[in-house]
Design a protein around this motif. Structure first.
Motif, PDB file in Angstrom:
ATOM      1  N   ASP A   1      54.983  32.754  14.173  1.00  0.00           N
ATOM      2  CA  ASP A   1      56.189  32.061  14.615  1.00  0.00           C
ATOM      3  C   ASP A   1      57.314  32.103  13.579  1.00  0.00           C
ATOM      4  O   ASP A   1      58.403  31.576  13.815  1.00  0.00           O
TER       5      ASP A   1
ATOM      6  N   ARG B   1      45.989  31.970  26.682  1.00  0.00           N
ATOM      7  CA  ARG B   1      46.333  31.072  25.596  1.00  0.00           C
ATOM      8  C   ARG B   1      47.103  31.858  24.541  1.00  0.00           C
ATOM      9  O   ARG B   1      46.791  33.023  24.269  1.00  0.00           O
ATOM     10  N   VAL B   2      48.108  31.227  23.941  1.00  0.00           N
ATOM     11  CA  VAL B   2      48.892  31.842  22.866  1.00  0.00           C
ATOM     12  C   VAL B   2      48.787  30.967  21.633  1.00  0.00           C
ATOM     13  O   VAL B   2      49.105  29.771  21.682  1.00  0.00           O
TER      14      VAL B   2
ATOM     15  N   LYS C   1      56.692  35.139  22.292  1.00  0.00           N
ATOM     16  CA  LYS C   1      55.878  34.093  22.908  1.00  0.00           C
ATOM     17  C   LYS C   1      55.989  34.134  24.435  1.00  0.00           C
ATOM     18  O   LYS C   1      54.982  34.011  25.153  1.00  0.00           O
ATOM     19  N   ALA C   2      57.202  34.313  24.938  1.00  0.00           N
ATOM     20  CA  ALA C   2      57.395  34.350  26.389  1.00  0.00           C
ATOM     21  C   ALA C   2      56.623  35.508  27.012  1.00  0.00           C
ATOM     22  O   ALA C   2      55.995  35.367  28.075  1.00  0.00           O
TER      23      ALA C   2
ATOM     24  N   SER D   1      50.173  30.271  17.962  1.00  0.00           N
ATOM     25  CA  SER D   1      51.270  30.558  17.038  1.00  0.00           C
ATOM     26  C   SER D   1      50.811  30.264  15.612  1.00  0.00           C
ATOM     27  O   SER D   1      50.073  29.307  15.366  1.00  0.00           O
TER      28      SER D   1
ATOM     29  N   ALA E   1      53.969  36.973  25.726  1.00  0.00           N
ATOM     30  CA  ALA E   1      52.538  36.697  25.589  1.00  0.00           C
ATOM     31  C   ALA E   1      52.078  35.707  26.648  1.00  0.00           C
ATOM     32  O   ALA E   1      51.009  35.874  27.255  1.00  0.00           O
ATOM     33  N   GLU E   2      52.873  34.668  26.881  1.00  0.00           N
ATOM     34  CA  GLU E   2      52.489  33.637  27.862  1.00  0.00           C
ATOM     35  C   GLU E   2      52.413  34.189  29.277  1.00  0.00           C
ATOM     36  O   GLU E   2      51.690  33.645  30.115  1.00  0.00           O
TER      37      GLU E   2
END
Length: 482
Positions: free
Chosen positions: A229, A247-248, A238-239, A250, A241-242
């Protein structure tokens, strides 16, 4: 150790690839490995003649046999060796079929790693801690191109506990194609940046973000993403990956980081770290100095946590050594009996990785003299001048006593940084100069892209020394400064 070294029989190879088996009177060796490079073949390998047909395949098969190959897979009937030969329509497809088959039988945790910088060091670190928990197969050094990825996949054994595989990008769609072969349970992205940006037509970092993030598309329904992060592109990463991961995790310094860095101390030869993982505080020592190793270790802890393994394995990092020529510390004993410290980071470079090295270099204040040796960064395309110039202030702030620059782009940095030193067109001149000026008590840090050949500088300094040894974490030239 893997319990059963035998990987395949010749009959297995024929069955899996759909080939026709030609057996000699005596089968000499069991098959214990897979190779697609004749010069890389070792005893017990099945050698697959990828990208080799007719006469070339014959010559390469003979070479592999001389190196101890146990079986040959080829489309060339003229291959004549005293070994089992499996004749297939297309050795390239047969190679991929072996890789897919072995991956389908694999029962352990598959971890795939990509990123603009830090792939190999992070891969090494993750493999290191996972070995503290069980058996591991991983990418050798930085052999991350598709051909060698298929080799390691084809060598996977069902009973191995974890596979740690590095994935690189050379053209659009490369990462996704390789990741779909790996089918990772956990996907790790180390960073998004400008490394090798000259290979991509538009030179936009956003394009690299899209390519690196495509690794998440290969995750299965229970797949987990581990991402930093601190990266400037974290929200976008992140977007993406989600959208695919269940599950993500950081990793960084933010109050909301899943794996959060609480404190750290960087010493000349090691790093002391305290992190928090959900429900647990973990302290450990990394047997290497530098914030980049600390940052990579957070991703490592993320993989342990994601796979349900014991975070106590992080303490094994006190014995961690990365692949050679990546912040590799050497103690050089000079003719007068004094010592200098050589920091060999000459394998590769990007603007981001040079800044990481300088962050560590600038903290080394107790040495007699600090000599910074930087060479050109390759594969930056039309942005080469801009990205080299972006390093001027970082170099100026490094507190280097001498700055040695190699190559036309780094000469621009040298001219603008205003530090004492010299610039050279090629590595040979810099190597000769450094051998002449090096003294006991010096810290000499060397970094450039592989193609700039600053390994010549490292090798010349090593040859000039009376004795060369790997620097222990507890040793530094600081202790010798007078």
């Amino acid at each position: 150790m893997l319990s059963n070294p035998i990987l395949y029989s010749p009959e297995d190879i024929a069955r899996i690839t759909g080939g026709r088996l030609r057996l000699p009177q005596v089968v000499k060796h069991p098959i214990t490995g897979v190779s697609s490079g004749p010069r890389k073949t070792t005893k017990g390998d099945v050698y697959v003649t990828v990208d080799a047909f007719r006469g070339i395949a014959v010559r390469r098969a003979r070479m592999a046999a001389a190196r101890g190959a146990a079986c040959i897979v080829t489309s060339t009937p003229a291959v004549s060796v005293d070994l089992p030969v499996v004749l297939v329509r297309d050795p390239n497809k047969a190679h991929e079929t072996l890789a897919r088959h072995a991956r389908s039988q694999f029962q352990g945790t598959a971890v795939a790693i990509t990123g603009s910088v830090g792939k190999t060091s992070t891969k090494d670190m993750i493999a290191h801690v996972l070995r503290d928990c069980g058996t591991v197969q991983s990418t050798f050094q930085n052999e991350n191109v598709a051909q060698f990825l298929k080799d390691i996949l084809a060598e996977l054994r069902p009973q191995t506990d974890a596979a740690v595989l590095e994935i690189s990008m050379t053209k659009p769609g490369d990462i996704l194609a390789k990741a779909r072969l790996v089918k990772p349970d956990i996907a790790v992205v180390t960073s998004i940046g400008t490394s090798h940006i000259g290979n991509h037509e538009d030179g936009a970092v956003e394009w690299i973000l899209e390519e690196k993030a495509s690794i998440f598309e290969s995750l299965g329904p229970q797949g987990i993403a581990v991402i930093p992060d601190e990266d400037p592109f974290f929200p976008e990463l992140k977007a993406k990956a989600e959208a695919r991961a269940v599950r993500v995790l950081s990793c960084g310094t933010d109050d909301h980081s899943d794996i959060r860095l609480l404190s750290y101390q960087i010493h000349p030869g090691e790093s002391h770290v305290e992190i928090t993982v959900p429900g647990e505080i973990v302290t450990y020592v990394i047997g290497q100095p530098g914030y980049h190793h600390i940052r990579n270790s957070l991703l490592c802890a993320g993989v342990l946590h994601a796979s349900g393994r014991d975070l106590a394995a992080m303490r094994s990092l006190s014995r961690f050594s990365p692949t050679g020529r990546r912040m590799e510390r050497h103690a050089l004993t000079m003719a007068d009996g004094g010592a200098l410290e050589l920091l060999d980071d000459s394998y590769n470079a990007s603007p981001a990785s040079i800044r990481m090295m300088l962050r560590y270099f600038s903290t080394r204040s107790a040495v007699k003299r600090k000599i910074l040796v930087l060479g050109d960064i390759r594969e930056l395309g039309s942005r080469a001048d801009e990205l080299h110039r972006s390093l001027i202030e970082d170099v100026r702030s490094s507190a280097a006593d001498l700055f040695i620059a190699v190559g036309p782009h780094m000469k621009t940095v040298f001219d603008q940084a205003g530090l004492p030193g010299s610039s050279f067109d090629h590595a040979d001149g810099a190597a000769s100069h450094l051998v002449e000026i090096a003294q006991a008590g010096d810290l000499i840090s060397v970094k450039a892209s592989h193609g700039t050949e600053l390994n010549k500088v490292v090798n010349a300094l090593r040859r000039s020394a009376k004795k060369v040894s790997n620097a222990e974490p507890s040793w530094s030239v600081d202790q010798k400064a007078g």
